[in-house]
Scaffold this motif. Sequence first.
Motif, mmCIF file in Angstrom:
data_model
loop_
_atom_site.group_PDB
_atom_site.id
_atom_site.type_symbol
_atom_site.label_atom_id
_atom_site.label_comp_id
_atom_site.label_asym_id
_atom_site.label_seq_id
_atom_site.Cartn_x
_atom_site.Cartn_y
_atom_site.Cartn_z
ATOM 1 N N GLY A 13 0.817 -1.216 0.000
ATOM 2 C CA GLY A 13 0.000 0.000 0.000
ATOM 3 C C GLY A 13 0.845 1.258 0.000
ATOM 4 O O GLY A 13 0.610 2.174 -0.786
ATOM 5 N N SER A 14 1.868 1.297 0.868
ATOM 6 C CA SER A 14 2.655 2.525 0.948
ATOM 7 C C SER A 14 3.582 2.667 -0.266
ATOM 8 O O SER A 14 3.870 3.775 -0.712
ATOM 9 N N TYR A 15 3.990 1.521 -0.827
ATOM 10 C CA TYR A 15 4.790 1.545 -2.055
ATOM 11 C C TYR A 15 3.972 2.146 -3.210
ATOM 12 O O TYR A 15 4.433 3.016 -3.957
ATOM 13 N N LEU A 16 2.719 1.706 -3.322
ATOM 14 C CA LEU A 16 1.840 2.222 -4.381
ATOM 15 C C LEU A 16 1.549 3.702 -4.157
ATOM 16 O O LEU A 16 1.554 4.498 -5.085
ATOM 17 N N LYS A 17 1.291 4.039 -2.882
ATOM 18 C CA LYS A 17 0.997 5.435 -2.572
ATOM 19 C C LYS A 17 2.169 6.330 -2.970
ATOM 20 O O LYS A 17 1.981 7.368 -3.594
ATOM 21 N N GLN A 18 3.373 5.905 -2.621
ATOM 22 C CA GLN A 18 4.547 6.705 -2.932
ATOM 23 C C GLN A 18 4.715 6.872 -4.447
ATOM 24 O O GLN A 18 4.921 7.975 -4.960
ATOM 25 N N GLY A 19 4.585 5.762 -5.164
ATOM 26 C CA GLY A 19 4.752 5.796 -6.615
ATOM 27 C C GLY A 19 3.729 6.690 -7.299
ATOM 28 O O GLY A 19 4.063 7.495 -8.172
ATOM 29 N N LEU A 20 2.468 6.555 -6.876
ATOM 30 C CA LEU A 20 1.402 7.345 -7.508
ATOM 31 C C LEU A 20 1.509 8.816 -7.123
ATOM 32 O O LEU A 20 1.211 9.704 -7.919
ATOM 33 N N THR A 21 1.963 9.080 -5.878
ATOM 34 C CA THR A 21 2.164 10.462 -5.458
ATOM 35 C C THR A 21 3.254 11.108 -6.310
ATOM 36 O O THR A 21 3.117 12.228 -6.786
ATOM 37 N N GLU A 22 4.342 10.358 -6.512
ATOM 38 C CA GLU A 22 5.433 10.876 -7.353
ATOM 39 C C GLU A 22 4.972 11.097 -8.788
ATOM 40 O O GLU A 22 5.496 11.948 -9.493
ATOM 41 N N ALA A 23 3.979 10.310 -9.215
ATOM 42 C CA ALA A 23 3.460 10.464 -10.582
ATOM 43 C C ALA A 23 2.458 11.621 -10.674
ATOM 44 O O ALA A 23 1.885 11.863 -11.730
ATOM 45 N N GLY A 24 2.236 12.301 -9.535
ATOM 46 C CA GLY A 24 1.415 13.509 -9.578
ATOM 47 C C GLY A 24 -0.018 13.353 -9.101
ATOM 48 O O GLY A 24 -0.839 14.246 -9.297
ATOM 49 N N PHE A 25 -0.330 12.212 -8.466
ATOM 50 C CA PHE A 25 -1.695 12.017 -7.972
ATOM 51 C C PHE A 25 -1.774 12.309 -6.480
ATOM 52 O O PHE A 25 -0.782 12.231 -5.769
ATOM 53 N N VAL A 26 -2.991 12.637 -6.033
ATOM 54 C CA VAL A 26 -3.257 12.740 -4.598
ATOM 55 C C VAL A 26 -3.808 11.375 -4.193
ATOM 56 O O VAL A 26 -4.729 10.867 -4.826
ATOM 57 N N VAL A 27 -3.203 10.762 -3.156
ATOM 58 C CA VAL A 27 -3.542 9.374 -2.848
ATOM 59 C C VAL A 27 -4.002 9.193 -1.401
ATOM 60 O O VAL A 27 -3.356 9.659 -0.477
ATOM 61 N N ASP A 28 -5.140 8.524 -1.229
ATOM 62 C CA ASP A 28 -5.593 8.094 0.094
ATOM 63 C C ASP A 28 -5.441 6.582 0.167
ATOM 64 O O ASP A 28 -5.630 5.898 -0.836
ATOM 65 N N CYS A 29 -5.120 6.073 1.377
ATOM 66 C CA CYS A 29 -4.978 4.625 1.551
ATOM 67 C C CYS A 29 -5.932 4.124 2.624
ATOM 68 O O CYS A 29 -6.126 4.779 3.649
ATOM 69 N N ALA A 30 -6.509 2.968 2.386
ATOM 70 C CA ALA A 30 -7.281 2.277 3.408
ATOM 71 C C ALA A 30 -6.708 0.874 3.516
ATOM 72 O O ALA A 30 -6.323 0.283 2.507
ATOM 73 N N ALA A 31 -6.657 0.330 4.750
ATOM 74 C CA ALA A 31 -6.006 -0.969 4.946
ATOM 75 C C ALA A 31 -6.995 -2.118 5.130
ATOM 76 O O ALA A 31 -6.596 -3.262 5.310
ATOM 77 N N ASP A 32 -8.296 -1.817 5.090
ATOM 78 C CA ASP A 32 -9.279 -2.899 5.136
ATOM 79 C C ASP A 32 -10.557 -2.480 4.410
ATOM 80 O O ASP A 32 -10.715 -1.316 4.031
ATOM 81 N N GLY A 33 -11.444 -3.434 4.211
ATOM 82 C CA GLY A 33 -12.648 -3.186 3.428
ATOM 83 C C GLY A 33 -13.582 -2.153 4.017
ATOM 84 O O GLY A 33 -14.187 -1.364 3.296
ATOM 85 N N LEU A 34 -13.685 -2.125 5.334
ATOM 86 C CA LEU A 34 -14.600 -1.180 5.985
ATOM 87 C C LEU A 34 -14.136 0.260 5.810
ATOM 88 O O LEU A 34 -14.915 1.144 5.453
ATOM 89 N N ASP A 35 -12.841 0.459 6.077
ATOM 90 C CA ASP A 35 -12.258 1.782 5.923
ATOM 91 C C ASP A 35 -12.358 2.204 4.449
ATOM 92 O O ASP A 35 -12.686 3.356 4.131
#
Length: 224
Positions: A13-35
């Motif tokens: 999750g944090s790897y994807l967040k970092q990569g997408l942020t560097e690619a210019g996106f604003v990224v939110d992460c959730a670690a389970d289905g409810l969140d």
Amino acid sequence: MKILIVEDEVKLGSYLKQGLTEAGFVVDCAADGLDGEHLALTEKYDLIILDIMLPFIDGLKLVQIIREKNVAAPILLLSALDKTQDKVKGLETGADDYLAKPFDFAELLARVRSLLRRKSKEIKPSRIEIGDLSVNLIKRVVSRGGKKIDLTNKEFLLLEFLLSNEGEVVTRSLIASSVWDINFDSDRNVIDTMIKRLRNKIDSGFESKLIHTVRGIGYILELR
Ligand code: CA
């Protein structure tokens, strides 16, 4: 452009967040289905990336819930299960694409961009013109009065956000949560500073101003 990632493997999750942020996106992460469900239904995303095997609510169920609530954001499913039936089920339920783990980040990014391009063709013009300001949203080229204006990535995201709310007042806190992953209370100055920079590039030297301050509330972009 804002992306939600629902992934219970924290490292991925944090790897994807970092990569997408560097690619210019604003990224939110959730670690389970409810969140993930909560964020998908309460925030506004341009794209949602869902893992299938998730605690509480799995990714396939989440696709169903998200579509039932008429959230139209494209959905990219991720899963270690490269079973045809899961792929078919996911796409039938309303997901737009599917990527089997493990994958290269470059491939994920290509799929994300492709889904966003498809979406922008459907519901958004590729070009917006207000007065003599011209913005190509796909190529990210901005010009005013025929003169090209160079914007940083964040300045472009801010302009894009103001344009998508043209003629409507947007509060600082809405700008903060839509363009930045920041808390309004602590970062009010960041918003004002970025607006000032954008104004210097977009409005400075032009007779008709496009970005206006609404005292005590926020900002509005409109031709007056
Ligand atoms: Ca998982």
